[in-house]
Scaffold this motif. Structure first.
Motif, PDB file in Angstrom:
ATOM      1  N   THR A  27       0.817  -1.203   0.000  1.00  0.00           N
ATOM      2  CA  THR A  27       0.000   0.000   0.000  1.00  0.00           C
ATOM      3  C   THR A  27       0.857   1.262   0.000  1.00  0.00           C
ATOM      4  OG1 THR A  27      -1.680  -1.218   1.245  1.00  0.00           O
ATOM      5  CG2 THR A  27      -1.894   1.177   1.195  1.00  0.00           C
ATOM      6  N   GLN A  28       0.381   2.248  -0.741  1.00  0.00           N
ATOM      7  CA  GLN A  28       0.951   3.594  -0.719  1.00  0.00           C
ATOM      8  C   GLN A  28      -0.043   4.466   0.028  1.00  0.00           C
ATOM      9  OE1 GLN A  28       2.178   5.323  -4.478  1.00  0.00           O
ATOM     10  NE2 GLN A  28       1.522   7.335  -3.819  1.00  0.00           N
ATOM     11  N   TYR A  29       0.372   4.974   1.186  1.00  0.00           N
ATOM     12  CA  TYR A  29      -0.474   5.848   1.986  1.00  0.00           C
ATOM     13  C   TYR A  29      -0.127   7.292   1.665  1.00  0.00           C
ATOM     14  CZ  TYR A  29      -1.421   1.604   4.617  1.00  0.00           C
ATOM     15  OH  TYR A  29      -1.789   0.324   4.980  1.00  0.00           O
ATOM     16  N   VAL A  30      -1.045   8.009   1.060  1.00  0.00           N
ATOM     17  CA  VAL A  30      -0.837   9.422   0.789  1.00  0.00           C
ATOM     18  C   VAL A  30      -1.296  10.163   2.044  1.00  0.00           C
ATOM     19  CG1 VAL A  30      -1.409  11.373  -0.698  1.00  0.00           C
ATOM     20  CG2 VAL A  30      -1.144   9.083  -1.680  1.00  0.00           C
ATOM     21  N   VAL A  31      -0.346  10.679   2.792  1.00  0.00           N
ATOM     22  CA  VAL A  31      -0.658  11.302   4.076  1.00  0.00           C
ATOM     23  C   VAL A  31      -0.852  12.806   3.969  1.00  0.00           C
ATOM     24  CG1 VAL A  31       0.401   9.456   5.418  1.00  0.00           C
ATOM     25  CG2 VAL A  31       1.787  11.409   4.735  1.00  0.00           C
ATOM     26  N   ALA A  32      -0.429  13.399   2.867  1.00  0.00           N
ATOM     27  CA  ALA A  32      -0.676  14.818   2.599  1.00  0.00           C
ATOM     28  C   ALA A  32      -0.601  15.005   1.092  1.00  0.00           C
ATOM     29  CB  ALA A  32       0.347  15.700   3.299  1.00  0.00           C
ATOM     30  N   ALA A  33      -1.475  15.855   0.568  1.00  0.00           N
ATOM     31  CA  ALA A  33      -1.487  16.065  -0.876  1.00  0.00           C
ATOM     32  C   ALA A  33      -2.092  17.409  -1.221  1.00  0.00           C
ATOM     33  CB  ALA A  33      -2.291  14.951  -1.562  1.00  0.00           C
ATOM     34  N   HIS A  34      -1.769  17.863  -2.405  1.00  0.00           N
ATOM     35  CA  HIS A  34      -2.368  19.070  -2.968  1.00  0.00           C
ATOM     36  C   HIS A  34      -2.707  18.753  -4.421  1.00  0.00           C
ATOM     37  CE1 HIS A  34      -3.218  23.349  -3.235  1.00  0.00           C
ATOM     38  NE2 HIS A  34      -2.676  23.307  -4.433  1.00  0.00           N
ATOM     39  N   GLY A  35      -3.978  18.884  -4.780  1.00  0.00           N
ATOM     40  CA  GLY A  35      -4.414  18.617  -6.147  1.00  0.00           C
ATOM     41  C   GLY A  35      -4.784  17.177  -6.435  1.00  0.00           C
ATOM     42  N   ILE A  36      -4.752  16.338  -5.426  1.00  0.00           N
ATOM     43  CA  ILE A  36      -5.109  14.922  -5.554  1.00  0.00           C
ATOM     44  C   ILE A  36      -5.606  14.461  -4.182  1.00  0.00           C
ATOM     45  CG2 ILE A  36      -2.807  14.057  -5.005  1.00  0.00           C
ATOM     46  CD1 ILE A  36      -3.233  11.890  -7.154  1.00  0.00           C
ATOM     47  N   ALA A  37      -6.462  13.447  -4.162  1.00  0.00           N
ATOM     48  CA  ALA A  37      -7.017  12.955  -2.897  1.00  0.00           C
ATOM     49  C   ALA A  37      -5.945  12.282  -2.047  1.00  0.00           C
ATOM     50  CB  ALA A  37      -8.151  11.979  -3.161  1.00  0.00           C
ATOM     51  N   ALA A  38      -5.919  12.604  -0.777  1.00  0.00           N
ATOM     52  CA  ALA A  38      -5.019  11.952   0.175  1.00  0.00           C
ATOM     53  C   ALA A  38      -5.735  10.732   0.731  1.00  0.00           C
ATOM     54  CB  ALA A  38      -4.637  12.919   1.296  1.00  0.00           C
ATOM     55  N   ARG A  39      -5.276   9.567   0.324  1.00  0.00           N
ATOM     56  CA  ARG A  39      -5.857   8.317   0.798  1.00  0.00           C
ATOM     57  C   ARG A  39      -4.874   7.193   0.502  1.00  0.00           C
ATOM     58  NH1 ARG A  39      -8.649   5.100  -3.072  1.00  0.00           N
ATOM     59  NH2 ARG A  39      -8.670   5.984  -5.155  1.00  0.00           N
ATOM     60  N   ALA A  40      -5.277   5.968   0.693  1.00  0.00           N
ATOM     61  CA  ALA A  40      -4.417   4.815   0.398  1.00  0.00           C
ATOM     62  C   ALA A  40      -4.679   4.321  -1.022  1.00  0.00           C
ATOM     63  CB  ALA A  40      -4.693   3.703   1.403  1.00  0.00           C
ATOM     64  N   TYR A  41      -3.593   3.938  -1.692  1.00  0.00           N
ATOM     65  CA  TYR A  41      -3.662   3.413  -3.057  1.00  0.00           C
ATOM     66  C   TYR A  41      -2.882   2.107  -3.112  1.00  0.00           C
ATOM     67  CZ  TYR A  41      -5.037   8.189  -4.261  1.00  0.00           C
ATOM     68  OH  TYR A  41      -5.682   9.400  -4.324  1.00  0.00           O
ATOM     69  N   ARG A  42      -3.195   1.288  -4.083  1.00  0.00           N
ATOM     70  CA  ARG A  42      -2.471   0.034  -4.266  1.00  0.00           C
ATOM     71  C   ARG A  42      -1.048   0.332  -4.733  1.00  0.00           C
ATOM     72  NH1 ARG A  42      -5.966  -3.667  -7.949  1.00  0.00           N
ATOM     73  NH2 ARG A  42      -4.479  -5.201  -7.223  1.00  0.00           N
ATOM     74  N   ARG A  43      -0.081  -0.291  -4.083  1.00  0.00           N
ATOM     75  CA  ARG A  43       1.319  -0.037  -4.410  1.00  0.00           C
ATOM     76  C   ARG A  43       1.670  -0.468  -5.835  1.00  0.00           C
ATOM     77  NH1 ARG A  43       6.463  -0.876  -0.527  1.00  0.00           N
ATOM     78  NH2 ARG A  43       8.049  -0.240  -2.004  1.00  0.00           N
ATOM     79  N   LYS A  44       0.985  -1.449  -6.366  1.00  0.00           N
ATOM     80  CA  LYS A  44       1.349  -1.939  -7.699  1.00  0.00           C
ATOM     81  C   LYS A  44       1.201  -0.855  -8.771  1.00  0.00           C
ATOM     82  CE  LYS A  44      -2.573  -4.207  -9.859  1.00  0.00           C
ATOM     83  NZ  LYS A  44      -3.026  -5.486 -10.366  1.00  0.00           N
ATOM     84  N   HIS A  45       0.421   0.193  -8.492  1.00  0.00           N
ATOM     85  CA  HIS A  45       0.273   1.305  -9.429  1.00  0.00           C
ATOM     86  C   HIS A  45       1.057   2.538  -8.985  1.00  0.00           C
ATOM     87  CE1 HIS A  45      -2.700  -1.026 -11.470  1.00  0.00           C
ATOM     88  NE2 HIS A  45      -3.497  -1.052 -10.424  1.00  0.00           N
ATOM     89  N   SER A  46       1.903   2.370  -7.982  1.00  0.00           N
ATOM     90  CA  SER A  46       2.605   3.486  -7.367  1.00  0.00           C
ATOM     91  C   SER A  46       3.845   3.890  -8.163  1.00  0.00           C
ATOM     92  CB  SER A  46       3.021   3.081  -5.951  1.00  0.00           C
ATOM     93  OG  SER A  46       3.948   3.974  -5.421  1.00  0.00           O
ATOM     94  N   PHE A  47       3.939   5.164  -8.512  1.00  0.00           N
ATOM     95  CA  PHE A  47       5.170   5.696  -9.092  1.00  0.00           C
ATOM     96  C   PHE A  47       6.240   5.770  -7.999  1.00  0.00           C
ATOM     97  CE2 PHE A  47       1.973   8.376 -11.611  1.00  0.00           C
ATOM     98  CZ  PHE A  47       1.827   7.415 -12.602  1.00  0.00           C
TER      99      PHE A  47
END
Length: 150
Positions: A27-47
């Protein structure tokens, strides 16, 4: 503070979005963001997973669509997003242990990245790591520190 850093990266780099991610297991946990939702994403699609795996402190893809590693990624060519540019500074917990990245993304490819852009990202990464050290007892950070890296 972390949201302000993400916003500043977005503005200084002139990109549509920036995100602070902590990667843990699948999992990629986005803990802070600007211009995109801060949430958890599947790591397999993670840059950011690629940024960490590169072993470098800075990772830059001028055109995600032209890179075979990302051409089929839903953040590049599907409804999840249509990003073409990606740059990241890896977050190193102890100067060596990569736990995540501060990233800049945009729908327009960029052929070059300036030294000013690199400095913006490096400064942001240093500020984030300093802030995270203040919060090192947070469960996600404890878990991220404990994951062995190869």
């Amino acid at each position: 503070m972390l949201l302000a850093i993400a916003r500043d990266v977005c503005q200084q780099m002139g990109v549509s979005a920036s995100l602070l991610s902590i990667l843990l297991h699948d999992t990629q946990y986005v803990v802070a963001a600007h211009g995109i939702a801060a949430r958890a994403y599947r790591r397999k699609h993670s840059f950011s997973g690629h940024a960490i795996a590169s072993g470098e402190d800075f990772f830059f893809i001028p055109d995600l669509l032209s890179d075979a590693r990302f051409a089929d990624n839903p953040w590049v060519n599907r409804d999840a997003g249509r990003f073409r540019f990606y740059a990241a500074a890896v977050l190193r917990w102890d100067g060596n242990h990569a736990i995540g990245a501060i990233s800049a993304v945009d729908p327009n490819p960029r052929d070059v990245i300036t030294e000013r852009d690199r400095a913006t990202m490096a400064d942001a990464a240093a500020a984030i790591v300093a802030r995270l050290h203040e919060r090192r007892d947070a469960p996600l950070l404890r878990d991220a520190q404990a994951v062995p890296r190869h």
